[in-house]
Design a protein around this motif. Structure first.
Motif, PDB file in Angstrom:
ATOM      1  N   ASP A  94       0.809  -1.221   0.000  1.00 30.27           N
ATOM      2  CA  ASP A  94       0.000   0.000   0.000  1.00 30.27           C
ATOM      3  C   ASP A  94       0.842   1.270   0.000  1.00 30.27           C
ATOM      4  O   ASP A  94       0.313   2.367  -0.143  1.00 30.27           O
ATOM      5  CB  ASP A  94      -0.925   0.025   1.222  1.00 30.27           C
ATOM      6  N   SER A  95       2.141   1.144   0.210  1.00 29.03           N
ATOM      7  CA  SER A  95       2.985   2.333   0.231  1.00 29.03           C
ATOM      8  C   SER A  95       3.739   2.438  -1.080  1.00 29.03           C
ATOM      9  O   SER A  95       3.746   1.524  -1.881  1.00 29.03           O
ATOM     10  CB  SER A  95       3.961   2.278   1.407  1.00 29.03           C
ATOM     11  N   GLY A  96       4.357   3.540  -1.251  1.00 30.39           N
ATOM     12  CA  GLY A  96       5.136   3.729  -2.465  1.00 30.39           C
ATOM     13  C   GLY A  96       6.012   4.949  -2.327  1.00 30.39           C
ATOM     14  O   GLY A  96       6.088   5.571  -1.265  1.00 30.39           O
ATOM     15  N   PRO A  97       6.655   5.323  -3.405  1.00 34.65           N
ATOM     16  CA  PRO A  97       7.521   6.505  -3.370  1.00 34.65           C
ATOM     17  C   PRO A  97       6.726   7.790  -3.131  1.00 34.65           C
ATOM     18  O   PRO A  97       5.520   7.835  -3.365  1.00 34.65           O
ATOM     19  CB  PRO A  97       8.147   6.531  -4.762  1.00 34.65           C
ATOM     20  N   THR A  98       7.418   8.797  -2.690  1.00 38.19           N
ATOM     21  CA  THR A  98       6.820  10.118  -2.552  1.00 38.19           C
ATOM     22  C   THR A  98       6.398  10.607  -3.932  1.00 38.19           C
ATOM     23  O   THR A  98       7.171  10.502  -4.883  1.00 38.19           O
ATOM     24  CB  THR A  98       7.856  11.101  -1.960  1.00 38.19           C
ATOM     25  N   PRO A  99       5.177  11.124  -4.071  1.00 37.89           N
ATOM     26  CA  PRO A  99       4.749  11.630  -5.380  1.00 37.89           C
ATOM     27  C   PRO A  99       5.723  12.687  -5.895  1.00 37.89           C
ATOM     28  O   PRO A  99       6.142  13.577  -5.138  1.00 37.89           O
ATOM     29  CB  PRO A  99       3.372  12.227  -5.099  1.00 37.89           C
ATOM     30  N   PRO A 100       6.112  12.592  -7.168  1.00 42.13           N
ATOM     31  CA  PRO A 100       7.098  13.543  -7.714  1.00 42.13           C
ATOM     32  C   PRO A 100       6.702  15.003  -7.551  1.00 42.13           C
ATOM     33  O   PRO A 100       7.545  15.849  -7.278  1.00 42.13           O
ATOM     34  CB  PRO A 100       7.184  13.172  -9.201  1.00 42.13           C
ATOM     35  N   SER A 101       5.410  15.315  -7.675  1.00 36.20           N
ATOM     36  CA  SER A 101       4.986  16.719  -7.591  1.00 36.20           C
ATOM     37  C   SER A 101       5.170  17.303  -6.198  1.00 36.20           C
ATOM     38  O   SER A 101       5.272  18.517  -6.044  1.00 36.20           O
ATOM     39  CB  SER A 101       3.524  16.873  -8.021  1.00 36.20           C
ATOM     40  N   THR A 102       5.239  16.453  -5.159  1.00 35.46           N
ATOM     41  CA  THR A 102       5.382  16.957  -3.790  1.00 35.46           C
ATOM     42  C   THR A 102       6.836  17.158  -3.373  1.00 35.46           C
ATOM     43  O   THR A 102       7.088  17.685  -2.299  1.00 35.46           O
ATOM     44  CB  THR A 102       4.694  16.012  -2.778  1.00 35.46           C
ATOM     45  N   LEU A 103       7.764  16.737  -4.216  1.00 34.64           N
ATOM     46  CA  LEU A 103       9.181  16.896  -3.877  1.00 34.64           C
ATOM     47  C   LEU A 103       9.665  18.325  -4.087  1.00 34.64           C
ATOM     48  O   LEU A 103      10.724  18.695  -3.610  1.00 34.64           O
ATOM     49  CB  LEU A 103      10.038  15.929  -4.698  1.00 34.64           C
ATOM     50  N   HIS A 104       8.915  19.096  -4.842  1.00 32.55           N
ATOM     51  CA  HIS A 104       9.232  20.506  -5.102  1.00 32.55           C
ATOM     52  C   HIS A 104      10.608  20.705  -5.727  1.00 32.55           C
ATOM     53  O   HIS A 104      11.280  21.685  -5.476  1.00 32.55           O
ATOM     54  CB  HIS A 104       9.090  21.343  -3.830  1.00 32.55           C
ATOM     55  N   VAL A 105      11.039  19.719  -6.508  1.00 30.66           N
ATOM     56  CA  VAL A 105      12.315  19.829  -7.214  1.00 30.66           C
ATOM     57  C   VAL A 105      12.117  20.593  -8.506  1.00 30.66           C
ATOM     58  O   VAL A 105      12.936  21.414  -8.885  1.00 30.66           O
ATOM     59  CB  VAL A 105      12.899  18.424  -7.501  1.00 30.66           C
ATOM     60  N   HIS A 106      11.026  20.301  -9.183  1.00 30.96           N
ATOM     61  CA  HIS A 106      10.691  20.954 -10.453  1.00 30.96           C
ATOM     62  C   HIS A 106       9.282  21.503 -10.310  1.00 30.96           C
ATOM     63  O   HIS A 106       8.330  20.740 -10.124  1.00 30.96           O
ATOM     64  CB  HIS A 106      10.777  19.937 -11.591  1.00 30.96           C
ATOM     65  N   PRO A 107       9.115  22.831 -10.366  1.00 29.76           N
ATOM     66  CA  PRO A 107       7.807  23.430 -10.071  1.00 29.76           C
ATOM     67  C   PRO A 107       6.705  23.109 -11.085  1.00 29.76           C
ATOM     68  O   PRO A 107       5.536  23.273 -10.773  1.00 29.76           O
ATOM     69  CB  PRO A 107       8.109  24.933 -10.070  1.00 29.76           C
ATOM     70  N   ASP A 108       7.057  22.612 -12.255  1.00 30.53           N
ATOM     71  CA  ASP A 108       6.052  22.389 -13.289  1.00 30.53           C
ATOM     72  C   ASP A 108       5.530  20.957 -13.354  1.00 30.53           C
ATOM     73  O   ASP A 108       4.841  20.603 -14.306  1.00 30.53           O
ATOM     74  CB  ASP A 108       6.614  22.781 -14.656  1.00 30.53           C
TER      75      ASP A 108
END
Length: 153
Positions: A94-108
């Motif tokens: 049920d778990s997985g990686p942190t969603p890419p959009s929440t890492l705030h590495v790339h704003p788009d």
């Protein structure tokens, strides 16, 4: 990858180094390279090399080789491209990686990318997309129309 799956063949070791992006007159395309030559060289030299983009089940030696292994690798490379990070391995189904959009590495990074990429990274192979084509179609639906130059930069 799509053509390879038609012949029940898998790459099994996708990584940013094996996916080449090229700009054509009509679109930006990704081409997969290194279908085992590097791996064969390493094995012959007695090395054990498993890229971090490899499906966990394959790393643990308990995977059935099928197209869903490459879907994991494709998802891992798609995760890495905008974030520069390797996705973390799921702790539970049920778990997985942190969603890419929440890492705030790339704003788009669009939140819609999260669902597609995280589906490809599902711990259970049956929970991944049904095909590389399904993954591709979903990504194409959400990516903004950009010029070729913007898409590969």
């Amino acid at each position: 990858l799509r053509n390879a799956a038609l012949y029940n063949s898998t790459h099994g070791r996708l990584s940013p180094e094996t996916v080449l992006v090229k700009d054509t007159d009509e679109e930006v395309q990704a081409v997969v390279d290194d279908w085992g030559l590097e791996r064969a060289r390493r094995v012959a030299a007695g090395e054990v090399f498993v890229p971090p983009f490899t499906a966990p089940a394959l790393r643990q030696g308990r995977a059935q080789r099928n197209h869903r292994l490459d879907l994991y690798g494709l998802g891992a490379v798609a995760y890495f491209m905008p974030t520069g990070q390797v996705p973390s391995e799921p702790v539970t189904a049920d778990s997985g990686p942190t969603p890419p959009s929440t890492l705030h590495v790339h704003p788009d990074i669009d939140e819609a990318v999260d669902e597609i990429v995280l589906t490809a990274l599902a711990a259970n192979p049956a929970d991944r997309q049904n095909s590389v084509y399904e993954f591709q179609t979903a990504i194409k639906r959400i990516l903004p129309a950009t010029s070729h130059t913007d898409a590969v930069s």
